[in-house]
Design a protein around this motif. Sequence first.
Motif, PDB file in Angstrom:
ATOM      1  N   ARG A  66       5.029   4.511   1.586  1.00  0.00           N
ATOM      2  CA  ARG A  66       6.331   4.245   2.195  1.00  0.00           C
ATOM      3  C   ARG A  66       6.782   2.813   1.945  1.00  0.00           C
ATOM      4  N   LEU A  67       5.824   1.875   1.852  1.00  0.00           N
ATOM      5  CA  LEU A  67       6.181   0.488   1.555  1.00  0.00           C
ATOM      6  C   LEU A  67       6.930   0.380   0.229  1.00  0.00           C
ATOM      7  N   PHE A  68       6.606   1.269  -0.713  1.00  0.00           N
ATOM      8  CA  PHE A  68       7.228   1.242  -2.032  1.00  0.00           C
ATOM      9  C   PHE A  68       8.500   2.088  -2.095  1.00  0.00           C
ATOM     10  N   GLY A  69       8.787   2.823  -1.038  1.00  0.00           N
ATOM     11  CA  GLY A  69       9.991   3.640  -1.022  1.00  0.00           C
ATOM     12  C   GLY A  69       9.773   5.103  -1.344  1.00  0.00           C
ATOM     13  N   ALA A  70       8.502   5.536  -1.471  1.00  0.00           N
ATOM     14  CA  ALA A  70       8.218   6.938  -1.766  1.00  0.00           C
ATOM     15  C   ALA A  70       8.122   7.745  -0.478  1.00  0.00           C
ATOM     16  N   GLU A  71       8.344   9.049  -0.599  1.00  0.00           N
ATOM     17  CA  GLU A  71       8.118   9.980   0.501  1.00  0.00           C
ATOM     18  C   GLU A  71       6.740  10.604   0.295  1.00  0.00           C
ATOM     19  N   PRO A  72       5.806  10.361   1.208  1.00  0.00           N
ATOM     20  CA  PRO A  72       4.441  10.831   0.974  1.00  0.00           C
ATOM     21  C   PRO A  72       4.231  12.294   1.345  1.00  0.00           C
ATOM     22  N   ALA A  73       3.343  12.933   0.599  1.00  0.00           N
ATOM     23  CA  ALA A  73       2.880  14.284   0.899  1.00  0.00           C
ATOM     24  C   ALA A  73       1.373  14.315   0.693  1.00  0.00           C
ATOM     25  N   THR A  74       0.666  15.022   1.541  1.00  0.00           N
ATOM     26  CA  THR A  74      -0.788  15.086   1.442  1.00  0.00           C
ATOM     27  C   THR A  74      -1.185  16.051   0.331  1.00  0.00           C
ATOM     28  N   PHE A  76       9.197  -5.097  -7.163  1.00  0.00           N
ATOM     29  CA  PHE A  76       7.952  -4.606  -7.756  1.00  0.00           C
ATOM     30  C   PHE A  76       6.793  -5.458  -7.279  1.00  0.00           C
ATOM     31  N   TRP A  77       5.722  -4.785  -6.890  1.00  0.00           N
ATOM     32  CA  TRP A  77       4.517  -5.456  -6.410  1.00  0.00           C
ATOM     33  C   TRP A  77       3.343  -4.525  -6.631  1.00  0.00           C
ATOM     34  N   LEU A  78       2.331  -4.967  -7.359  1.00  0.00           N
ATOM     35  CA  LEU A  78       1.129  -4.173  -7.566  1.00  0.00           C
ATOM     36  C   LEU A  78      -0.053  -4.951  -7.003  1.00  0.00           C
ATOM     37  N   PRO A  79      -0.560  -4.563  -5.853  1.00  0.00           N
ATOM     38  CA  PRO A  79      -1.602  -5.352  -5.202  1.00  0.00           C
ATOM     39  C   PRO A  79      -2.926  -5.298  -5.940  1.00  0.00           C
ATOM     40  N   VAL A  80      -3.665  -6.382  -5.871  1.00  0.00           N
ATOM     41  CA  VAL A  80      -5.043  -6.437  -6.349  1.00  0.00           C
ATOM     42  C   VAL A  80      -5.946  -6.260  -5.139  1.00  0.00           C
ATOM     43  N   GLU A  81      -6.720  -5.196  -5.144  1.00  0.00           N
ATOM     44  CA  GLU A  81      -7.549  -4.896  -3.970  1.00  0.00           C
ATOM     45  C   GLU A  81      -8.779  -5.780  -3.896  1.00  0.00           C
ATOM     46  N   ARG A  82      -9.445  -6.003  -5.048  1.00  0.00           N
ATOM     47  CA  ARG A  82     -10.661  -6.801  -5.043  1.00  0.00           C
ATOM     48  C   ARG A  82     -10.789  -7.551  -6.369  1.00  0.00           C
ATOM     49  N   THR A  83     -11.491  -8.678  -6.315  1.00  0.00           N
ATOM     50  CA  THR A  83     -11.812  -9.423  -7.533  1.00  0.00           C
ATOM     51  C   THR A  83     -13.323  -9.590  -7.643  1.00  0.00           C
ATOM     52  N   TYR A  84     -13.786  -9.754  -8.882  1.00  0.00           N
ATOM     53  CA  TYR A  84     -15.210  -9.908  -9.160  1.00  0.00           C
ATOM     54  C   TYR A  84     -15.387 -10.938 -10.266  1.00  0.00           C
TER      55      TYR A  84
END
Length: 302
Positions: free
Chosen positions: A178-186, A268-276
């Motif tokens: 939803r943060l990106f503007g999509a309608e979610p479905a499971t 536009f935003w593509l998060p980085v979850e983790r770095t190594y």
Amino acid sequence: MKAAQFSRFGGPEVLEIVDLPDPHPAPGQIRIVVHAAGINATDCKLRSGLLSFGAGLPQTTGRDVAGIVDELGEGVTDVAIGERVFGVSDDGAGAAELALLTYRAPIPPPLGFVDAAGLPVALETATRSLDQLGVGRGTRLLINGAAGGIGSTAVQLAIARGARVIGTASVANHGYLRLFGAEPATYGEGMSERVRALAPDGLDAALDVAGSGVLAELIDLAGGPENVVTLADFDGAKQHGVRFSSGFQGHAFHALGEIGALIAAGRFWLPVERTYPLDEIAKAHRISEHGHVRGRLVLVIG
């Protein structure tokens, strides 16, 4: 230079850090000092032997890279030494201290190296897939597997084109979509009914990022196999007559130089979850293969 390499196919444990000769750019190439390198599903499939581009062993790994230009090949005039760039490493050798790039662009000013390194493959793959589906203003698009790196990239790019996007994901990722503007479905059993409840007038196109065996459902929802592209189900594509896209073959790169305007506009935003660190690349591959990653995993090298 230090680089990640594997000498046999297998799990993440086959990856090792080795010393290799410093590469030098051919005409049209540049060399960068790598500051960050992204981890992609393609990297893991090549390492495991599930995918082959014809390279022998040993093989280097890593495609997404970001860093600083330190050497120019003959004929290069579009970038300068010292410039920050991101792109796709030639020969898949980006998980290293130095990398050669043909396809590259300046890093958009709002981004650091880590965020930039998570973009190139996801950005190019998502762009090409949306192009193949003809996604534009008013398109009703379903993205199966919308919360990962390529999926969430495709969501944002499609919405920027004026499409309406329904994205399948676990319940835990609905707020994220939803943060990106999509309608979610499971996803899972009953997915088609849940999507139809959101779009009773039907869909125009469907993009399968997850490869979860739902192509028949996507064909039904989108009105035919010609309206479906899969990035992850090669066998299913052959069985159902759906287009399979690697995102790269037969296309010129163009999305890298176009994303800056969307980033600057906050669209536009593509998060980085983790770095190594580089020497933990095996751990990063393991998480990529078996974890439920939102956004990107990135190696920090320089």
